[in-house]
Design a protein around this motif. Structure first.
Motif, PDB file in Angstrom:
ATOM      1  N   GLY A  29       0.839  -1.182   0.001  1.00  0.00           N
ATOM      2  CA  GLY A  29      -0.012   0.043  -0.034  1.00  0.00           C
ATOM      3  C   GLY A  29       0.616   1.207  -0.039  1.00  0.00           C
ATOM      4  N   TYR A  30       2.315   0.963  -0.139  1.00  0.00           N
ATOM      5  CA  TYR A  30       3.065   2.234   0.112  1.00  0.00           C
ATOM      6  C   TYR A  30       3.042   2.912  -1.500  1.00  0.00           C
ATOM      7  CZ  TYR A  30       4.650   0.871   4.471  1.00  0.00           C
ATOM      8  OH  TYR A  30       4.701   0.820   5.622  1.00  0.00           O
ATOM      9  N   GLU A  31       3.193   4.166  -1.720  1.00  0.00           N
ATOM     10  CA  GLU A  31       3.373   4.876  -2.892  1.00  0.00           C
ATOM     11  C   GLU A  31       5.062   4.742  -2.906  1.00  0.00           C
ATOM     12  OE1 GLU A  31       3.194   9.020  -5.063  1.00  0.00           O
ATOM     13  OE2 GLU A  31       1.897   8.960  -3.354  1.00  0.00           O
ATOM     14  N   VAL A  32       5.598   4.412  -4.135  1.00  0.00           N
ATOM     15  CA  VAL A  32       7.203   4.243  -4.211  1.00  0.00           C
ATOM     16  C   VAL A  32       7.688   5.083  -5.402  1.00  0.00           C
ATOM     17  CG1 VAL A  32       8.873   2.279  -4.462  1.00  0.00           C
ATOM     18  CG2 VAL A  32       6.805   2.019  -3.479  1.00  0.00           C
ATOM     19  N   LEU A  33       8.906   5.682  -4.833  1.00  0.00           N
ATOM     20  CA  LEU A  33       9.981   6.391  -5.893  1.00  0.00           C
ATOM     21  C   LEU A  33      11.016   5.601  -5.979  1.00  0.00           C
ATOM     22  CD1 LEU A  33       9.038  10.032  -4.933  1.00  0.00           C
ATOM     23  CD2 LEU A  33       8.125   8.993  -6.653  1.00  0.00           C
ATOM     24  N   THR A  34      11.583   5.393  -7.124  1.00  0.00           N
ATOM     25  CA  THR A  34      12.852   4.711  -7.147  1.00  0.00           C
ATOM     26  C   THR A  34      14.082   5.339  -7.966  1.00  0.00           C
ATOM     27  OG1 THR A  34      12.273   3.543  -9.362  1.00  0.00           O
ATOM     28  CG2 THR A  34      11.626   2.516  -7.287  1.00  0.00           C
ATOM     29  N   ALA A  35      15.059   5.111  -7.623  1.00  0.00           N
ATOM     30  CA  ALA A  35      16.194   5.431  -8.230  1.00  0.00           C
ATOM     31  C   ALA A  35      17.599   4.459  -8.299  1.00  0.00           C
ATOM     32  CB  ALA A  35      16.886   6.746  -7.566  1.00  0.00           C
ATOM     33  N   ASP A  36      18.129   4.331  -9.361  1.00  0.00           N
ATOM     34  CA  ASP A  36      19.233   3.346  -9.378  1.00  0.00           C
ATOM     35  C   ASP A  36      20.664   3.826  -9.250  1.00  0.00           C
ATOM     36  OD1 ASP A  36      19.554   4.542 -11.814  1.00  0.00           O
ATOM     37  OD2 ASP A  36      19.139   2.651 -13.094  1.00  0.00           O
ATOM     38  N   ASN A  37      20.758   5.025  -8.793  1.00  0.00           N
ATOM     39  CA  ASN A  37      22.187   5.674  -8.577  1.00  0.00           C
ATOM     40  C   ASN A  37      21.875   7.012  -7.646  1.00  0.00           C
ATOM     41  OD1 ASN A  37      21.994   8.655 -10.202  1.00  0.00           O
ATOM     42  ND2 ASN A  37      20.989   6.966 -11.546  1.00  0.00           N
ATOM     43  N   ALA A  38      23.200   7.359  -7.126  1.00  0.00           N
ATOM     44  CA  ALA A  38      23.294   8.288  -5.986  1.00  0.00           C
ATOM     45  C   ALA A  38      22.550   9.701  -6.669  1.00  0.00           C
ATOM     46  CB  ALA A  38      24.675   8.592  -5.599  1.00  0.00           C
ATOM     47  N   GLU A  39      23.022  10.151  -7.565  1.00  0.00           N
ATOM     48  CA  GLU A  39      22.518  11.458  -8.029  1.00  0.00           C
ATOM     49  C   GLU A  39      20.911  11.465  -8.143  1.00  0.00           C
ATOM     50  OE1 GLU A  39      24.672  13.836  -8.012  1.00  0.00           O
ATOM     51  OE2 GLU A  39      26.250  12.730  -7.568  1.00  0.00           O
ATOM     52  N   ALA A  40      20.638  10.474  -9.041  1.00  0.00           N
ATOM     53  CA  ALA A  40      18.886  10.452  -9.082  1.00  0.00           C
ATOM     54  C   ALA A  40      18.249  10.287  -7.735  1.00  0.00           C
ATOM     55  CB  ALA A  40      18.633   9.298 -10.082  1.00  0.00           C
ATOM     56  N   GLY A  41      18.905   9.554  -6.824  1.00  0.00           N
ATOM     57  CA  GLY A  41      18.292   9.442  -5.322  1.00  0.00           C
ATOM     58  C   GLY A  41      18.301  10.664  -4.724  1.00  0.00           C
TER      59      GLY A  41
ATOM     60  N   ARG B  23      28.943   8.126  -6.174  1.00  0.00           N
ATOM     61  CA  ARG B  23      29.096   8.268  -4.954  1.00  0.00           C
ATOM     62  C   ARG B  23      28.420   7.201  -4.035  1.00  0.00           C
ATOM     63  NH1 ARG B  23      26.246  13.659  -3.337  1.00  0.00           N
ATOM     64  NH2 ARG B  23      24.921  13.057  -4.697  1.00  0.00           N
ATOM     65  N   ASP B  24      28.751   6.931  -2.928  1.00  0.00           N
ATOM     66  CA  ASP B  24      28.166   5.730  -2.183  1.00  0.00           C
ATOM     67  C   ASP B  24      26.883   6.317  -1.559  1.00  0.00           C
ATOM     68  OD1 ASP B  24      29.133   7.019   0.247  1.00  0.00           O
ATOM     69  OD2 ASP B  24      30.914   5.526   0.131  1.00  0.00           O
ATOM     70  N   GLY B  25      26.221   5.407  -0.854  1.00  0.00           N
ATOM     71  CA  GLY B  25      24.994   5.973  -0.011  1.00  0.00           C
ATOM     72  C   GLY B  25      25.301   6.811   1.021  1.00  0.00           C
ATOM     73  N   VAL B  26      26.281   6.604   2.021  1.00  0.00           N
ATOM     74  CA  VAL B  26      26.973   7.304   3.036  1.00  0.00           C
ATOM     75  C   VAL B  26      26.974   8.832   2.503  1.00  0.00           C
ATOM     76  CG1 VAL B  26      28.543   7.729   4.772  1.00  0.00           C
ATOM     77  CG2 VAL B  26      27.679   5.479   4.383  1.00  0.00           C
ATOM     78  N   ALA B  27      27.615   9.112   1.477  1.00  0.00           N
ATOM     79  CA  ALA B  27      27.868  10.220   1.067  1.00  0.00           C
ATOM     80  C   ALA B  27      26.529  10.998   0.630  1.00  0.00           C
ATOM     81  CB  ALA B  27      28.810  10.365  -0.251  1.00  0.00           C
ATOM     82  N   VAL B  28      25.836  10.228  -0.120  1.00  0.00           N
ATOM     83  CA  VAL B  28      24.428  10.974  -0.545  1.00  0.00           C
ATOM     84  C   VAL B  28      23.545  11.306   1.019  1.00  0.00           C
ATOM     85  CG1 VAL B  28      22.122  10.370  -1.271  1.00  0.00           C
ATOM     86  CG2 VAL B  28      24.000   9.963  -2.415  1.00  0.00           C
TER      87      VAL B  28
END
Length: 228
Positions: A25-37, A58-63
């Motif tokens: 039931g969640y609304e979901v947005l997706t991204a497959d890279n750091a910049e888009a995320g 960039r890794d997730g910690v940097a984001v």
């Protein structure tokens, strides 16, 4: 239902999470890279982020650090194959609210996500402030300099939206999508509502709170927060 942003570069896992969350039931947005995320987290209204550590570029910690530096406080659940204590410490110190090691059970991810969303609701402020403006979300009472201001429902919603994103530019497209729920709404409708709101909350002896970003949208400036 809450809107969740999933940032994961493994396409199969990304699609599995997207489908599973939608089925819950969640609304979901997706991204497959750091910049888009980062772009989605910074420009869309999201209730929580599921963020992979190992991303291309960039890794997730940097984001995550950049999101927190920008004042974005949505809950973040980090996904990673790293299971060492020092890695968990790095992620949590960067601003993560929780940490889930791959491979994981989807039921556990859902439970952790529900806990983060409950925590966000519990911590959600009931009074928003900017300079001498005060908005009580429970009583829907608006004061500036101690003087009560009467707002329409739409004006109140607009003011709350801008206050929650104070010192950030909010585009007209974002307002149309997130507040009016009509992406094709005429920008003139938004501009008129902003003008009406300004007339009510601005004071001739005080600096303007709402600033027009020419060709883009608006920002509510709070100098007291910016100077902290």
């Amino acid at each position: 239902m809450a809107r969740i942003l999933v940032v994961e570069d493994q396409v199969k896992l990304l699609r599995t999470l997207e489908q599973g969350l939608r089925e819950e039931g969640y609304e979901v947005l997706t991204a497959d890279n750091a910049e888009a995320g980062y772009s989605l987290a910074a420009t869309k209204s999201v209730d929580a982020v599921i963020l992979d550590w190992m991303l291309p570029g960039r890794d997730g910690v940097a984001v995550l650090r950049e999101l927190r530096a920008a004042g974005l406080e949505m809950p973040v659940l980090m996904l990673t194959a790293r299971d060492q204590v020092r890695d968990r410490v790095i992620g949590l110190d960067a601003g993560a609210d929780d940490y889930l090691v791959k491979p994981f059970d989807f039921a556990e991810l859902l439970a952790r996500l529900r806990a983060l969303l409950r925590r966000k609701t519990d911590q959600r402020p009931v009074v928003l402030r900017a300079d001498d403006l005060e908005v009580d979300l429970l009583t829907r009472r608006v004061l500036r300099g101690g003087e009560e201001i009467d707002l329409s429902r739409r004006e109140f919603e607009l003011l709350e939206y801008l206050l929650r994103r104070r010192n950030r530019t909010v585009t007209r497209e974002e307002l149309a999508r997130e507040l009016w729920k009509e992406p094709a709404i005429l920008t003139n409708v938004i501009d008129v509502t902003v003008k009406q709101l300004r007339k009510k909350i601005e004071r001739p002896d005080s600096r303007p709170l709402i600033t027009t970003i020419r060709g883009v949208g608006y920002a509510l400036r709070d100098d007291s927060e910016a100077s902290e």
